[in-house]
Enzyme design. Structure first.
Site, PDB file in Angstrom:
ATOM      1  CE  LYS A  71     -37.657  15.314  80.362  1.00 45.77           C
ATOM      2  NZ  LYS A  71     -38.331  14.265  79.377  1.00 45.77           N
ATOM      3  CG  ASP A 107     -41.789  14.060  77.529  1.00 41.38           C
ATOM      4  OD1 ASP A 107     -41.460  14.775  76.561  1.00 41.38           O
ATOM      5  OD2 ASP A 107     -40.941  14.149  78.710  1.00 41.38           O
TER       6      ASP A 107
END
Ligand code: NAP
Length: 281
Positions: A71, A107
């Site tokens: 990420k 997210d």
């Protein structure tokens, strides 16, 4: 790529556990999209990630979701990043745009949407976040977006809680003080990996929690974590990790497959069936 199927995927190490290919395949079937969403295991170092992204871009992938441990690599690789990705210091989406790779973080919106489904966000004034890893950053930003004013974080490694607190204006407490802090929170969120299949359960005593507190666990395998089982036994409202997972997937599907998609009960039922299949008889 005219006439060719649309291509997208998820990159991680490991990646075999990901439910994202199933989510996107269900949405592609529903929308009649000629597209494939492929799980790709890419070794953990940045060079392997960057080489793989160059190759996916060259062969015409529209974009990829990015999971552990890539990420932060996705943010570093991107030519441009959204505010959300920059604030979180991590991206879970990379889109191969004409003017270079674009990093985003769904997210944050995914967790916020899961919470909105479960309660009136106006009722959330205070939160306790358990854990201070990558996911906790997104959860902290989502809670701020939901208007939660008082945020406390407890983490086993205190220095990481302090870092998160300093970055986002939270209050850090010792991991050993997590139970005694519970009473202040309208929402308690487990962002640790505890409770996940193969990990010990989260050791957390709900008896000091506000009786109406919303209990959220972002772990989704198993779907009913020991924390959620204990919360339901005490009649707390709950949010499970599958809600966040489904909601975070939607922006990628819309961007890469160019079609509408919906988070609904039918999608959830298919994912729950897959989780049951994976956990065996
Ligand atoms: P991470 O960066 O590795 O962070 C792991 C966290 O768990 C850290 O706070 C770590 O504390 C804590 N932890 C691990 N073992 C512990 C133990 N024995 N006792 C106390 N704390 C412990 O991982 P992440 O990316 O944040 O992911 C965390 C979880 O969220 C995973 O289960 C992941 O699958 C899930 N997740 C779900 C979604 C979704 O869409 N539902 C999205 C993202 C992540 P230390 O700092 O002390 O090591």
């Amino acid at each position: 790529m005219s006439g060719s199927p649309l291509l997208a995927g998820v990159v991680g190490w490991p990646v075999g556990h990901s439910l994202s290919p199933l989510i996107h395949t269900i949405w592609a079937d529903r929308a009649g999209v000629d597209g494939y969403y492929i799980p790709l295991a890419i070794e953990p170092d940045y060079d392997s990630f960057a080489r793989a992204m160059d190759a996916l871009d060259a062969v015409g992938f529209a974009g990829v979701n990015v999971t552990i441990p890539h990420k932060e690599h996705a943010l570093r690789y991107a030519a441009v990043a959204s505010d959300a990705a920059r604030k979180a210091g991590a991206a879970n989406m990379l889109t191969f745009a004409e003017d270079g790779p674009y990093a985003d973080n769904s997210d944050i919106a995914g967790f916020a949407a899961a919470v909105r489904e479960a309660c009136d966000e106006q009722s959330l004034k205070s939160a306790l976040i358990l854990g201070a890893g990558g996911a906790a950053r997104g959860v902290a930003l989502a809670l701020k977006e939901l208007g939660v004013a008082a945020l406390v974080v407890a983490n086993r490694t205190r220095s990481k809680a302090d870092d998160l607190a300093a970055a986002f204006g939270l209050t850090a407490v010792d991991w050993d003080d997590r139970d005694s802090t519970a009473g202040m929170a309208d929402i308690i969120v487990n962002t640790t990996s505890l409770g996940m299949t193969g990990q010990p359960p989260l050791d957390f005593d709900l008896s000091a929690a506000n009786k109406t507190a919303l209990i959220a666990d972002i772990v989704y395998s198993p779907l009913e974590t020991p924390l959620l089982i204990a919360a339901k036994a005490r009649d707390h409202p709950t949010v499970d990790g599958l809600s966040m997972l489904m909601h975070q997937a939607a922006p990628g599907f819309r961007a890469w497959f160019g079609a509408a998609c919906r988070v609904d009960g039918a999608l959830r039922a298919d994912l729950v069936a897959e989780l049951k299949r994976r956990s065996g008889p």
